[in-house]
Write a protein that holds these residues in place. Structure first.
Motif, PDB file in Angstrom:
ATOM      1  N   PRO A   1       0.830  -1.233   0.000  1.00  0.00           N
ATOM      2  CA  PRO A   1       0.000   0.000   0.000  1.00  0.00           C
ATOM      3  C   PRO A   1       0.851   1.265   0.000  1.00  0.00           C
TER       4      PRO A   1
ATOM      5  N   GLN B   1      -2.580  -0.233  -7.435  1.00  0.00           N
ATOM      6  CA  GLN B   1      -3.892  -0.520  -6.828  1.00  0.00           C
ATOM      7  C   GLN B   1      -4.906   0.572  -7.180  1.00  0.00           C
ATOM      8  N   LYS B   2      -4.493   1.837  -7.080  1.00  0.00           N
ATOM      9  CA  LYS B   2      -5.404   2.943  -7.384  1.00  0.00           C
ATOM     10  C   LYS B   2      -5.850   2.889  -8.836  1.00  0.00           C
TER      11      LYS B   2
ATOM     12  N   TRP C   1      -5.908   0.274 -10.936  1.00  0.00           N
ATOM     13  CA  TRP C   1      -6.757  -0.884 -11.201  1.00  0.00           C
ATOM     14  C   TRP C   1      -8.173  -0.666 -10.678  1.00  0.00           C
ATOM     15  N   ARG C   2      -8.265  -0.081  -9.469  1.00  0.00           N
ATOM     16  CA  ARG C   2      -9.611   0.103  -8.915  1.00  0.00           C
ATOM     17  C   ARG C   2     -10.400   1.102  -9.754  1.00  0.00           C
TER      18      ARG C   2
ATOM     19  N   ARG D   1      -8.831 -11.094 -10.156  1.00  0.00           N
ATOM     20  CA  ARG D   1      -8.055  -9.916  -9.749  1.00  0.00           C
ATOM     21  C   ARG D   1      -8.912  -8.660  -9.879  1.00  0.00           C
TER      22      ARG D   1
ATOM     23  N   ILE E   1     -10.080  -6.279  -6.618  1.00  0.00           N
ATOM     24  CA  ILE E   1      -9.761  -4.860  -6.437  1.00  0.00           C
ATOM     25  C   ILE E   1     -11.043  -4.039  -6.294  1.00  0.00           C
TER      26      ILE E   1
ATOM     27  N   ARG F   1     -12.414  -4.080  -2.608  1.00  0.00           N
ATOM     28  CA  ARG F   1     -11.660  -3.418  -1.546  1.00  0.00           C
ATOM     29  C   ARG F   1     -12.311  -2.092  -1.139  1.00  0.00           C
TER      30      ARG F   1
ATOM     31  N   LEU G   1      -7.374   1.107   0.434  1.00  0.00           N
ATOM     32  CA  LEU G   1      -6.144   0.581  -0.153  1.00  0.00           C
ATOM     33  C   LEU G   1      -4.983   0.683   0.841  1.00  0.00           C
TER      34      LEU G   1
ATOM     35  N   PHE H   1      -2.205  -5.946  -1.181  1.00  0.00           N
ATOM     36  CA  PHE H   1      -3.152  -6.596  -2.093  1.00  0.00           C
ATOM     37  C   PHE H   1      -2.498  -7.858  -2.656  1.00  0.00           C
TER      38      PHE H   1
END
Length: 441
Positions: A384, A392-393, A395-396, A424, A428, A431, A434, A438
């Motif tokens: 994170p 992560q940001k 993908w979300r 996957r 995401i 969630r 974040l 992950f």
């Protein structure tokens, strides 16, 4: 399935929609916002000092893991980010060149002249021209400083360079347009009852190269060649704008984080201003693509809607198969002859940067360097913080936007096609925050 011919020759936009678009337009243009003057200033200035032209964590390079890259000086990293900036916006500019053709065709064939106060697509076309000029100026400056021989012209997203693509398909992309026998047959199928299903079957059987070649024709030159009532019944304007929306999801998430964490990095002000100006314009284009694209899709015949829905699903799946990969998975795909857009960009950036005199002491064989990355141990977790948090940001955001279009058009993804990447994707989305590691499916 029988196609019901649409009697109308144009679409009247919903008053509520045009009112929203007009407010966005007025807000955006309350002050002059062309980007050309920034491109000119950047070109005159050149690559200066150690200021960065992008967040290092957004670059498709293992800067923190590769010993060779870790040894670069701050000035060399600045040059590397300038090459990334120029290469990124080169791809955007080449995609926007297709946008000019398709925007004008959709506007002329689907709406009465001056059908909305500001002629949304015409205005957006003007902005795309400004962007292309600006990005070309930025690229020419970096090319001049580095001495690279990489050309500016390249296939854009709409020709199939999305996510990942078989190397043989990439090699066969032809950016020149000639009305061929293949195009004439497509036009014939478009005007025949049941022809869309025949074409869809052929697109599925013909492979990705053929599918994108046909799709590119449908959202550009086919709209110019067909009469307005056919374009409306076939929903080609809707197909164009929905594909533009999917492409904008990919662009917007990357561009939004290109200059992330301002408090941590010394960013070059002109490059930052170009990024912010373009981000602002494309945010409005993003809204147009979804709202008007969906309205035109809903105005198409039932047969055309089924055709567009299936092409939209397959296009989004192509993006998921390229976007939800981590670096070692891209390297593995590369070994199997699958070109991922990220790694392709990685090679171009390194080629440009290594041409600069400032990197004369860092010369290396790029293929050997990438092969060494494939020998590293890579965790199947995203932390994170740093590059892991940015991934992560991104993908979300992508998953949330794709869910928006999937629910609006009512289709499901093909689990057998996406494999663990679909898991996957769902993970995401599920969630709430974040702040934790992950674990990748």
């Amino acid at each position: 399935m029988t196609r019901t011919a649409a009697p109308k020759k144009s679409v009247a936009l919903n008053n509520k929609l045009t009112a929203i678009q007009n407010r966005l337009f007025e807000r955006a243009h309350a002050e002059p916002m062309e980007l050309k003057f920034l491109g000119i200033a950047l070109s005159n200035q050149g690559i200066i000092g150690n200021a960065l032209y992008a967040n290092p964590n957004m670059m498709p390079l293992p800067l923190q893991r590769c010993e060779h890259l870790k040894s670069l000086s701050s000035r060399q990293v600045a040059i590397l980010t300038a090459c990334f900036f120029a290469s990124f916006y080169k791809t955007v500019a080449n995609s926007e060149s297709q946008t000019l053709v398709s925007n004008m065709a959709a506007a002329e064939k689907l709406f009465d002249p001056y059908s909305d106060e500001y002629m949304i697509l015409h205005q957006e076309t003007s902005e795309e021209m400004d962007h292309i000029w600006t990005f070309r100026a930025a690229y020419n400056m970096v090319a001049r400083e580095t001495g690279t021989s990489e050309p500016f012209d390249a296939p854009g997203f709409f020709r199939g360079v999305v996510g990942s693509i078989p190397q043989r398909d990439y090699n066969s992309i032809d950016t020149q347009f000639t009305l061929t026998e293949e195009h004439l047959r497509i036009l014939e199928l478009l005007q025949k009852n049941g022809g869309l299903q025949v074409l869809l079957n052929e697109m599925k059987q013909g492979g990705r190269d053929f599918r994108y070649r046909v799709q590119h024709f449908l959202i550009g030159d086919a709209m110019r060649l067909l009469p307005s009532n056919e374009v409306l019944a076939l929903g080609l304007g809707g197909l164009w704008l929905l594909i533009r929306y999917i492409r904008n999801v990919d662009l917007k998430q990357a561009e939004s984080y290109l200059f992330a964490d301002q408090e941590k990095f010394n960013y070059e002000p002109l490059a930052y201003s170009i990024n912010q100006g373009h981000l602002h314009d494309e945010a409005r284009h993003f809204t147009t693509s979804f709202d008007i694209g969906l309205a035109l899709y809903q105005a198409a015949s039932p047969e055309a809607q089924a055709f567009i829905r299936e092409l939209t699903r397959m296009t989004i799946e192509d993006y998921i198969k390229g976007q939800f990969l981590i670096f070692p998975e891209m390297l593995d795909a590369d070994k199997k002859g699958i070109l991922t857009v990220t790694l392709h960009s990685c090679k171009q950036i390194l080629t440009m940067a290594l041409s600069h005199p400032e990197l004369s002491d860092k010369q290396t064989n790029i293929d050997d360097l990438m092969a060494s990355w494939g020998q590293m141990e890579w965790p199947m977790k995203l932390p994170p913080f740093g590059a892991g948090l940015l991934t992560q940001k991104r993908w979300r955001y992508i998953a949330q936007q794709y869910e928006r279009i999937r629910k609006a058009m009512n289709f499901d993804f093909d689990a057998s096609n996406l494999g663990n990447l679909l898991q996957r994707y769902h993970d995401i989305l599920a969630r709430e925050n974040l702040t934790d590691v992950f674990t990748l499916a």
